[in-house]
Design a protein around this motif. Structure first.
Motif, mmCIF file in Angstrom:
data_model
loop_
_atom_site.group_PDB
_atom_site.id
_atom_site.type_symbol
_atom_site.label_atom_id
_atom_site.label_comp_id
_atom_site.label_asym_id
_atom_site.label_seq_id
_atom_site.Cartn_x
_atom_site.Cartn_y
_atom_site.Cartn_z
ATOM 1 N N GLN A 77 0.826 -1.218 0.000
ATOM 2 C CA GLN A 77 0.000 0.000 0.000
ATOM 3 C C GLN A 77 0.859 1.266 0.000
ATOM 4 O OE1 GLN A 77 -2.479 -0.357 3.493
ATOM 5 N NE2 GLN A 77 -3.159 -2.399 2.860
ATOM 6 N N GLY A 78 2.166 1.072 0.004
ATOM 7 C CA GLY A 78 3.074 2.213 -0.028
ATOM 8 C C GLY A 78 3.350 2.833 1.333
ATOM 9 N N LYS A 79 2.954 2.155 2.409
ATOM 10 C CA LYS A 79 3.211 2.707 3.744
ATOM 11 C C LYS A 79 4.641 2.420 4.174
ATOM 12 C CE LYS A 79 -1.345 3.015 5.625
ATOM 13 N NZ LYS A 79 -2.182 2.869 6.792
ATOM 14 N N THR A 80 5.242 3.397 4.842
ATOM 15 C CA THR A 80 6.627 3.213 5.253
ATOM 16 C C THR A 80 6.761 3.015 6.755
ATOM 17 O OG1 THR A 80 6.840 5.596 5.349
ATOM 18 C CG2 THR A 80 7.631 4.503 3.337
ATOM 19 N N ARG A 81 5.693 3.345 7.499
ATOM 20 C CA ARG A 81 5.784 3.142 8.944
ATOM 21 C C ARG A 81 4.469 2.664 9.521
ATOM 22 N NH1 ARG A 81 6.718 9.493 10.577
ATOM 23 N NH2 ARG A 81 4.526 10.011 10.797
ATOM 24 N N VAL A 82 4.584 2.050 10.690
ATOM 25 C CA VAL A 82 3.399 1.487 11.323
ATOM 26 C C VAL A 82 3.562 1.593 12.841
ATOM 27 C CG1 VAL A 82 4.378 -0.863 11.310
ATOM 28 C CG2 VAL A 82 1.908 -0.570 11.430
ATOM 29 N N SER A 83 2.467 1.894 13.531
ATOM 30 C CA SER A 83 2.553 1.979 14.992
ATOM 31 C C SER A 83 2.227 0.612 15.587
ATOM 32 C CB SER A 83 1.555 3.018 15.513
ATOM 33 O OG SER A 83 0.241 2.531 15.332
ATOM 34 N N SER A 84 2.639 0.403 16.844
ATOM 35 C CA SER A 84 2.353 -0.906 17.445
ATOM 36 C C SER A 84 0.851 -1.078 17.671
ATOM 37 C CB SER A 84 3.149 -1.136 18.735
ATOM 38 O OG SER A 84 3.128 -0.014 19.540
ATOM 39 N N LYS A 85 0.137 0.038 17.848
ATOM 40 C CA LYS A 85 -1.321 -0.015 18.016
ATOM 41 C C LYS A 85 -1.988 -0.530 16.733
ATOM 42 C CE LYS A 85 -5.450 1.673 19.696
ATOM 43 N NZ LYS A 85 -6.337 0.985 18.772
ATOM 44 N N GLU A 86 -1.540 0.018 15.592
ATOM 45 C CA GLU A 86 -2.083 -0.400 14.293
ATOM 46 C C GLU A 86 -1.839 -1.888 14.056
ATOM 47 O OE1 GLU A 86 -1.344 1.778 10.179
ATOM 48 O OE2 GLU A 86 -0.273 2.751 11.838
ATOM 49 N N LEU A 87 -0.585 -2.278 14.347
ATOM 50 C CA LEU A 87 -0.215 -3.692 14.193
ATOM 51 C C LEU A 87 -1.061 -4.566 15.096
ATOM 52 C CD1 LEU A 87 3.664 -3.896 14.111
ATOM 53 C CD2 LEU A 87 2.105 -5.195 12.702
ATOM 54 N N SER A 88 -1.192 -4.107 16.319
ATOM 55 C CA SER A 88 -1.921 -4.856 17.332
ATOM 56 C C SER A 88 -3.363 -5.101 16.887
ATOM 57 C CB SER A 88 -1.878 -4.077 18.648
ATOM 58 O OG SER A 88 -2.793 -4.618 19.554
ATOM 59 N N ASP A 89 -4.014 -4.070 16.375
ATOM 60 C CA ASP A 89 -5.399 -4.217 15.915
ATOM 61 C C ASP A 89 -5.494 -5.202 14.746
ATOM 62 O OD1 ASP A 89 -6.121 -2.415 17.809
ATOM 63 O OD2 ASP A 89 -6.301 -0.692 16.433
ATOM 64 N N ALA A 90 -4.480 -5.158 13.890
ATOM 65 C CA ALA A 90 -4.536 -5.989 12.694
ATOM 66 C C ALA A 90 -4.231 -7.453 12.985
ATOM 67 C CB ALA A 90 -3.567 -5.458 11.644
ATOM 68 N N VAL A 91 -3.232 -7.717 13.808
ATOM 69 C CA VAL A 91 -2.836 -9.118 14.004
ATOM 70 C C VAL A 91 -3.378 -9.708 15.310
ATOM 71 C CG1 VAL A 91 -0.766 -8.913 12.564
ATOM 72 C CG2 VAL A 91 -0.580 -8.540 15.011
ATOM 73 N N LYS A 92 -4.106 -8.893 16.064
ATOM 74 C CA LYS A 92 -4.729 -9.358 17.314
ATOM 75 C C LYS A 92 -3.714 -9.887 18.329
ATOM 76 C CE LYS A 92 -9.008 -8.873 15.632
ATOM 77 N NZ LYS A 92 -8.629 -7.693 14.818
ATOM 78 N N VAL A 93 -2.622 -9.138 18.450
ATOM 79 C CA VAL A 93 -1.631 -9.439 19.492
ATOM 80 C C VAL A 93 -1.474 -8.138 20.259
ATOM 81 C CG1 VAL A 93 0.803 -10.015 19.925
ATOM 82 C CG2 VAL A 93 -0.412 -11.119 18.041
ATOM 83 N N ASP A 94 -1.475 -8.196 21.602
ATOM 84 C CA ASP A 94 -1.460 -6.918 22.330
ATOM 85 C C ASP A 94 -0.147 -6.167 22.099
ATOM 86 O OD1 ASP A 94 0.292 -7.207 25.007
ATOM 87 O OD2 ASP A 94 -0.609 -9.130 24.453
ATOM 88 N N SER A 95 -0.232 -4.820 22.191
ATOM 89 C CA SER A 95 0.916 -4.020 21.740
ATOM 90 C C SER A 95 2.144 -4.187 22.624
ATOM 91 C CB SER A 95 0.550 -2.546 21.571
ATOM 92 O OG SER A 95 -0.290 -2.127 22.587
#
Ligand code: ATP
Length: 207
Positions: A26-44
């Motif tokens: 999608q062309g994104k260069t950075r990601v927050s742990s909150k965003e990751l957490s919501d997507a992969v369902k692992v707490d931040s």
């Protein structure tokens, strides 16, 4: 390399990897742990701890660098690829090992077995195909690890053939002491000696 990563963390790598690949596309260069957490369902908190093993320390207000993580995961996941193993000698012990589910917790898979018995060849045990030993050179392909469960008298000859065909590690269940080149690793597991010494310890060193 990479083997200091705890197993639980290693298991989450493919999950992170898939999500980060999508972000990258999608062309994104950075990601927050909150965003990751919501997507992969692992707490931040877990994500932060996992990532700290990779030397990826997220910056406040910035998050993680997607490309850095992807590069790291690519290398690490390659290391966690399943290692295929060949077993030679489908007797009592060999059969038990074929029926044992090695792959449950480890990145290893018994991919094939060999025996000199024509009755055993062309069959499957525990889902593993058994070939006649004469087909070793033909079938072994890139397999680099072997388990030896042949009679001791046959062990050296088989080990030589394995080494000539690119095997780099031998788990030797036979009592034979084998001569192998320096670049090949060999570990000996002699169950009867283990049992004998265990009984000796029980008798002589009571708890
Ligand atoms: P174990 O319980 O130690 O597995 P076993 O009593 O079932 O042994 P062994 O005589 O030790 O049988 O032989 C183990 C297996 O190795 C047998 O299935 C035999 O056919 C096989 N074998 C013997 N010699 C060779 C060889 N040169 N190459 C491949 N397989 C062999």
């Amino acid at each position: 390399m990479g083997n200091k990563i705890p197993q639980a963390t290693a298991k989450r790598l493919p999950l992170y990897y898939r999500f980060l690949t999508n972000l990258h596309h999608q062309g994104k260069t950075r990601v927050s742990s909150k965003e990751l957490s919501d997507a992969v369902k692992v707490d931040s908190a877990t994500i932060r701890r996992d990532f700290s093993y990779f030397g990826a320390l997220g910056k406040k207000g910035y998050g993680y660098n997607v490309d850095y993580l992807l590069e790291f995961f690519k290398e690490t996941l390659a290391e966690h690829k399943v290692t295929e193993v060949a077993l030679i000698g489908v007797g009592n012990l060999g059969t038990a090992l074929l029926n044992y589910n090695f792959s449950r917790n480890h990145n290893t898979k018994l991919a094939m077995a060999f025996d000199r018995s024509t009755k055993k060849a062309e069959t499957f045990i525990g889902g593993v195909p058994i070939y006649h030993i004469d087909q070793l050179e033909e079938q072994i392909g890139n397999v680099e690890v072997a388990i030896l469960t042949v009679p001791a008298a046959a062990a050296q000859d088989i080990a030589d053939r394995l080494v000539s065909n690119g095997v780099k590690g031998i788990l030797n269940f036979t009592p034979a002491r084998l001569t192998i080149p320096d670049h090949v690793r060999i570990h000996h597991i002699d169950l009867s000696i283990e049992l004998q010494s265990f009984v000796y310890f029980l008798k002589h060193y009571p708890l």
